[in-house]
Every structure is written in structure tokens, then in C-alpha cells.
Design an enzyme around this catalytic site. Structure first.
Site, short mmCIF file in Angstrom:
data_model
loop_
_atom_site.label_atom_id
_atom_site.label_comp_id
_atom_site.label_asym_id
_atom_site.label_seq_id
_atom_site.Cartn_x
_atom_site.Cartn_y
_atom_site.Cartn_z
N GLU A 191 46.10 49.09 44.45
CA GLU A 191 46.67 47.74 44.34
C GLU A 191 48.17 47.80 44.09
O GLU A 191 48.96 47.05 44.69
CB GLU A 191 45.97 46.96 43.21
CG GLU A 191 46.52 45.53 43.08
CD GLU A 191 45.99 44.79 41.86
OE1 GLU A 191 44.83 45.03 41.46
OE2 GLU A 191 46.74 43.97 41.31
N THR A 206 46.72 43.15 38.67
CA THR A 206 45.76 42.14 38.19
C THR A 206 44.82 42.66 37.11
O THR A 206 44.21 41.86 36.40
CB THR A 206 44.89 41.64 39.35
OG1 THR A 206 44.23 42.77 39.93
CG2 THR A 206 45.70 40.91 40.40
N SER A 266 40.09 50.77 37.51
CA SER A 266 41.12 50.39 36.52
C SER A 266 40.59 49.35 35.54
O SER A 266 40.73 49.49 34.32
CB SER A 266 42.34 49.85 37.26
OG SER A 266 43.26 49.30 36.36
N ASN A 267 39.93 48.29 36.05
CA ASN A 267 39.48 47.23 35.14
C ASN A 267 38.42 47.74 34.18
O ASN A 267 38.34 47.30 33.03
CB ASN A 267 39.04 45.99 35.92
CG ASN A 267 37.68 46.13 36.54
OD1 ASN A 267 36.68 45.92 35.88
ND2 ASN A 267 37.61 46.50 37.82
N SER A 303 33.47 45.70 39.28
CA SER A 303 32.89 46.22 40.52
C SER A 303 31.55 46.92 40.27
O SER A 303 31.02 47.59 41.16
CB SER A 303 33.88 47.20 41.18
OG SER A 303 34.35 48.14 40.24
S1 SF4 Z 1 39.61 41.90 39.31
FE1 SF4 Z 1 38.43 40.91 40.93
S2 SF4 Z 1 39.12 38.74 40.95
FE2 SF4 Z 1 40.65 39.95 39.82
S3 SF4 Z 1 42.17 40.48 41.37
FE3 SF4 Z 1 40.75 42.22 41.24
S4 SF4 Z 1 39.22 41.82 42.83
FE4 SF4 Z 1 40.34 39.89 42.46
#
Ligand code: SF4
Length: 285
Positions: free
Chosen positions: A126, A164, A221-222, A264
Site C-alpha cells: 500500500e 490506512t 499490517s493491520n 483479512s
Molecule cells: S483495512 Fe480494509 S477497509 Fe481499510 S483501507 Fe484496508 S482494505 Fe480498505
């Protein structure tokens, strides 16, 4: 042992949309359908896509003419997009609209003459896509330490944006550090709403638990940010990519086990982990 499921689990809207689009392409064109890099960062999701006829490629060059090529949810740089679109391929863009928003904001701030400071993780797809949309000067700051070390040029104007899926607390901290040293900083840095909601939810969960299992992949990452946030609340945290990884040893000593998941991670993974924890907890009672 008490077991608590985080109030937010399952795919975020961007991941769900990318998967639906890929499913539609497979149904419409039949396999193989090519995806530029992993569609989303989760092993079981990728394995399932491969089994259904998707193929992951690192370069659009050399694909059979007429093939369908999908850009992943993380987005791509302008040069990668232009190169792919110049080839005789059917290009399908599964970039999450929220990632695209950041790409456009970065490009617009740059066109207005600002040096763009991007908060993000070095090498993440990203981040590469966002940086590759900014034509003017841009600088990647990977965390609060980078923001502290940054020395602005008084002759330049600056704007900040964020990947993000950064830790929202880090984003706030970095913006505050920069605002203090850059008069007139344009602050457009924020994580997406799905990331923010998940991070708030895991913070609440971890405050009640002494062990938090984070379902997801080590290269998501998230997911890593969720683990980091749970650990900051004082909970022991474990990243779990398969229900098989849940063992009595892993749960030993825990009085309250919380389960959360990256954006994810599929429901099947979360449900499998929950079932494994409940089985072990029942045996320990
Ligand atoms: S975490 Fe999900 S909703 Fe947020 S930018 Fe990434 S893909 Fe999009």
C-alpha cells in the site's frame, strides 16, 4: 477460563469487495485469473483463491494476451498501473476505495506544492502504491521516532497523510510531533474507519483479558497493529494463523482469553480458533 470474542471480527469492506470481484472474474472468465501480488495478506484466503484458479504474479509482463489481471486491495503505483494498462490485458482494479482516497489525497497535496510526509511501513504494498502516485517530493516516516528525528526545511510547505492500517495512536502522536515543529502543516493523516474501529475494539478486549489471540498472518499490517495494541494494554498476545496452533501450552495460565482477527482473516479461521479454545477450556475445567 473465560473466553471472549472481540466485538468486531471478519473481513473489512475492502477485503470483502476484492474477494467478491475476484470471484466474479473467475466465474466470468474461468481460470486462470491473474492477481498482481497477494490479493489480501492472509495465507488461507490466498490458498483458497489458488485452489479456485487464481494465479499470483509479481509482474504483468509476459502474461498471455487477453488474460485478466487484478490489482490487489493494497493498490499499485501510477507507473505499475500504466505499464499494465499498456499490455493486451483485461485490467480489473480491486484497490480498496479507501486506499484510493489516500492515493488521490497524496497526489493532490503534492500538486498543490507540498512535500508529502507519508506515515507508513517501509516496503508495504500500500505504501509503495501511495508513494508511486505522488509526483513531487515525498518522505516516508515509519513511526514516532522518525517524526522526532525529522528536520523540516523552513522554505518548504508540508502535508502529512497515512497508510490506512497504521496504529491510530502512532498516527496521532506523529502528527502532533510534526505540528509542533512545522507551522502550517496540512494534517490529512488518519487510518481508515475499519482499522480505527478494530483497534478501538481490541483495546477494550485486551483491557479485560490476560491473553489475546490475534487471528491472521504475520505479513498483514493491520493484524500486527492489533497485536501491538493488545500488548500495550498489558495482555500476553499470540498471533495465530491456524486453529492447530491453539494448544493447552498456549493457553496455560490464562484466566480470560480474548480472540480478535485482522481485517483479512476469514470467519472460518476465527470460528476454528474459538472452537479450539473452547475445547481446551472445557478440558481444563
Ligand atoms: S483495512 Fe480494509 S477497509 Fe481499510 S483501507 Fe484496508 S482494505 Fe480498505
Amino acid at each position: 477460563m473465560e473466553v471472549k470474542l472481540c466485538r468486531i471480527n471478519g473481513f473489512c469492506s475492502g477485503v470483502r469487495a476484492a474477494l467478491e470481484l475476484t470471484g466474479e472474474m473467475l466465474a466470468k472468465h474461468g481460470p486462470p485469473v491473474f492477481i498482481l501480488h497477494e490479493l489480501v495478506h492472509n495465507e488461507s484466503v490466498v490458498k483458497d483463491l489458488l485452489a479456485r484458479g487464481a494465479r499470483i504474479v509479481d509482474d504483468p509482463e509476459g502474461l498471455p494476451p487477453g488474460s485478466t489481471l487484478i490489482f490487489s486491495a493494497h493498490g499499485v503505483s501510477e507507473s505499475v498501473e500504466n505499464r499494465a494498462r499498456a499490455l493486451p490485458l483485461n485490467i480489473v482494479d480491486a484497490t480498496c476505495p479507501l486506499v484510493r482516497q489516500v492515493q488521490r489525497r497524496g497526489a493532490a497535496l503534492s500538486a498543490e506544492g507540498h512535500t508529502v510526509l507519508l506515515f507508513g511501513k517501509s516496503g508495504h504494498r500500500e505504501v509503495e502504491g501511495i508513494l508511486g502516485r505522488i509526483r513531487g517530493e515525498k518522505i516516508l516516516l515509519t513511526g514516532p521516532a522518525d517524526a522526532e528525528a525529522f528536520v523540516p526545511n523552513p522554505g518548504k510547505s508540508y502535508a502529512c497523510i497515512s497508510q490506512t492500517t497504521m496504529n491510530s495512536a502512532d498516527v496521532a502522536k506523529m502528527a502532533a510531533i510534526l505540528r509542533a515543529k512545522i507551522p502550517g502543516l496540512v494534517d490529512s493523516a488518519s487510518v481508515c474507519h475499519a482499522t480505527l474501529a478494530r483497534q478501538d475494539a481490541v483495546r477494550e478486549l485486551a483491557a479485560d483479558c490476560d491473553l489475546v489471540l490475534v487471528a491472521g498472518s504475520a505479513h498483514s499490517s493491520n493484524t500486527l497493529r492489533l497485536r501491538e495494541i493488545a500488548a500495550a494494554q498489558g495482555a500476553r498476545t499470540e498471533l495465530v494463523s491456524s486453529p492447530d496452533a491453539v494448544t493447552p501450552e498456549l493457553l496455560r495460565g490464562a484466566k480470560c482469553v480474548g480472540i480478535t482477527s485482522g481485517a483479512s482473516a476469514p470467519d472460518s479461521l476465527v470460528n476454528g480458533i474459538l472452537a479450539a479454545v473452547n475445547r481446551i477450556a472445557a478440558g481444563l475445567r
